[in-house]
Design a protein around this motif. Structure first.
Motif, short mmCIF file in Angstrom:
data_model
loop_
_atom_site.label_atom_id
_atom_site.label_comp_id
_atom_site.label_asym_id
_atom_site.label_seq_id
_atom_site.Cartn_x
_atom_site.Cartn_y
_atom_site.Cartn_z
N ARG A 185 10.26 -3.60 9.32
CA ARG A 185 9.02 -3.91 8.33
C ARG A 185 8.17 -2.62 8.22
O ARG A 185 7.67 -2.24 7.42
CB ARG A 185 8.30 -5.14 9.03
CG ARG A 185 8.62 -6.43 8.63
CD ARG A 185 7.80 -7.37 9.17
NE ARG A 185 8.67 -8.75 9.30
CZ ARG A 185 8.14 -9.82 8.86
NH1 ARG A 185 6.78 -9.86 8.51
NH2 ARG A 185 8.71 -10.80 9.00
N PRO A 207 2.56 -6.81 10.02
CA PRO A 207 2.09 -7.79 10.78
C PRO A 207 1.15 -6.85 12.07
O PRO A 207 1.83 -6.05 12.67
CB PRO A 207 3.03 -8.55 11.24
CG PRO A 207 4.25 -8.16 10.15
CD PRO A 207 3.98 -6.80 10.13
N ASP A 208 0.23 -7.56 12.59
CA ASP A 208 -0.40 -7.23 13.73
C ASP A 208 0.48 -7.24 14.93
O ASP A 208 0.39 -6.17 15.85
CB ASP A 208 -1.71 -8.01 14.05
CG ASP A 208 -2.85 -7.94 13.11
OD1 ASP A 208 -2.72 -6.77 12.39
OD2 ASP A 208 -3.57 -8.56 12.99
N VAL A 264 -6.88 -15.19 -1.94
CA VAL A 264 -5.75 -15.35 -1.52
C VAL A 264 -4.52 -15.20 -2.67
O VAL A 264 -4.81 -15.67 -3.62
CB VAL A 264 -5.49 -16.81 -0.75
CG1 VAL A 264 -4.07 -17.17 -0.42
CG2 VAL A 264 -6.75 -17.15 0.50
N ASP A 265 -3.69 -14.35 -2.35
CA ASP A 265 -2.58 -14.06 -3.12
C ASP A 265 -1.63 -15.41 -2.89
O ASP A 265 -0.89 -15.55 -2.00
CB ASP A 265 -1.87 -12.86 -2.73
CG ASP A 265 -0.49 -12.60 -3.64
OD1 ASP A 265 -0.05 -13.72 -4.53
OD2 ASP A 265 -0.13 -11.42 -3.79
N THR A 306 3.13 -3.73 -1.35
CA THR A 306 2.84 -5.08 -1.71
C THR A 306 1.99 -4.78 -3.12
O THR A 306 1.21 -4.16 -3.38
CB THR A 306 1.48 -5.82 -0.90
OG1 THR A 306 2.05 -5.85 0.31
CG2 THR A 306 1.20 -7.19 -1.52
N ARG A 326 2.39 -14.99 -2.43
CA ARG A 326 2.85 -14.57 -1.11
C ARG A 326 2.12 -15.13 0.19
O ARG A 326 2.52 -14.87 1.27
CB ARG A 326 2.41 -12.88 -0.76
CG ARG A 326 3.41 -11.98 -1.89
CD ARG A 326 2.89 -10.68 -2.04
NE ARG A 326 3.57 -10.06 -3.27
CZ ARG A 326 3.11 -10.11 -4.48
NH1 ARG A 326 2.17 -10.96 -4.89
NH2 ARG A 326 3.75 -9.56 -5.45
N ARG A 327 1.15 -16.00 -0.26
CA ARG A 327 0.49 -16.70 0.84
C ARG A 327 -0.35 -15.73 1.77
O ARG A 327 0.04 -16.00 3.01
CB ARG A 327 1.33 -17.94 1.49
CG ARG A 327 1.84 -18.65 0.49
CD ARG A 327 2.72 -19.71 1.45
NE ARG A 327 3.37 -20.78 0.48
CZ ARG A 327 3.81 -22.03 0.73
NH1 ARG A 327 4.13 -22.22 1.98
NH2 ARG A 327 4.20 -22.60 -0.04
N GLU A 328 -0.85 -14.87 1.36
CA GLU A 328 -1.58 -13.97 2.11
C GLU A 328 -3.04 -13.73 1.70
O GLU A 328 -3.21 -13.66 0.59
CB GLU A 328 -0.71 -12.44 1.88
CG GLU A 328 0.64 -12.53 2.70
CD GLU A 328 1.01 -11.01 2.38
OE1 GLU A 328 2.24 -10.81 3.01
OE2 GLU A 328 0.57 -10.11 1.73
N ALA A 329 -4.20 -13.46 2.31
CA ALA A 329 -5.51 -13.29 2.18
C ALA A 329 -5.41 -11.90 1.76
O ALA A 329 -4.83 -11.08 2.24
CB ALA A 329 -6.46 -13.24 3.35
N VAL A 330 -6.18 -11.68 0.61
CA VAL A 330 -6.14 -10.39 -0.15
C VAL A 330 -7.50 -9.75 0.27
O VAL A 330 -7.47 -8.52 0.25
CB VAL A 330 -5.89 -10.69 -1.76
CG1 VAL A 330 -6.30 -9.16 -2.38
CG2 VAL A 330 -4.64 -11.09 -2.18
N MET A 350 2.61 -4.68 3.91
CA MET A 350 1.73 -5.01 5.02
C MET A 350 2.25 -5.30 6.36
O MET A 350 3.23 -6.00 6.22
CB MET A 350 0.85 -6.49 4.45
CG MET A 350 0.08 -6.78 5.49
SD MET A 350 -0.78 -8.31 4.99
CE MET A 350 -2.40 -8.33 5.53
#
Length: 177
Positions: A27, A3-4, A60-61, A36, A64-68, A1
């Motif tokens: 990245r 980052p923006d 949320v995963d 991922t 990984r502390r990421e919104a899925v 993923m």
């Protein structure tokens, strides 16, 4: 993923030297189409699309502390569909809302379901409050000072029990009886 902040318009690097960092380039280079792995441990909760009006479901995963995923409703049917498509889910952390419970039980029977931290703390606080309310009289009595008359002077000033050492207080209680 990616980052923006790593995504820039063509030519932005020329216009702003800080628009793309070496870290962002690395990245982008290392991110493959499936960089991922599928989540194994997820958290499920509701989120406000329009507070007080419309709510959805967020997945949320937790590793990984990421919104899925953001699901547009919180009725449980979309969560059930999503869980059916993800049999790799091993642990599902959720609140006690019935549609989430039903969806998780039906669509992910292999997943261990656990309560989220916020609800655990809420349950503990409510249980402690009920306990303290039930035993308020005993607790108050335990912290009320006991006055013991000194055996040396029957008419002298009284000494609070907590001012004496524990051994002296026990001895004075035995002598008084």
């Amino acid at each position: 993923m990616v980052p923006d902040r790593c995504l820039v318009a063509p030519g932005a690097l020329i216009l702003s030297p800080l628009a793309l960092t070496a870290d962002c380039l690395r990245r982008v280079k290392n991110a493959g189409p499936n960089a991922t792995p599928a989540p194994r441990i997820i958290g499920v909760d509701d989120w406000a699309i329009w507070k007080g009006q419309s709510y959805g479901t967020i997945i949320v995963d937790l590793e990984r502390r990421e919104a899925v995923e953001l699901l547009p409703r919180r009725d449980g049917s979309e969560l059930r569909t999503w869980l059916t498509q993800h049999p790799e889910i091993e642990v599902l952390c959720r609140d006690r809302w019935a549609p989430y419970t039903e969806a998780a039980t039906a669509a992910a029977p292999q997943a261990q379901q656990i309560a989220d931290r916020w609800h655990l703390l809420k349950n503990i606080r409510e249980t402690l409050e009920r306990f303290l309310d039930r035993h308020a009289g005993r607790i108050k009595a335990a912290f009320t000072p006991t006055i013991i008359n000194s055996p040396d002077s029957n008419s002298g000033p009284e000494t609070p029990a907590e001012a004496l050492s524990p051994a002296t207080a026990k001895q004075k209680q035995r002598e008084a009886n």
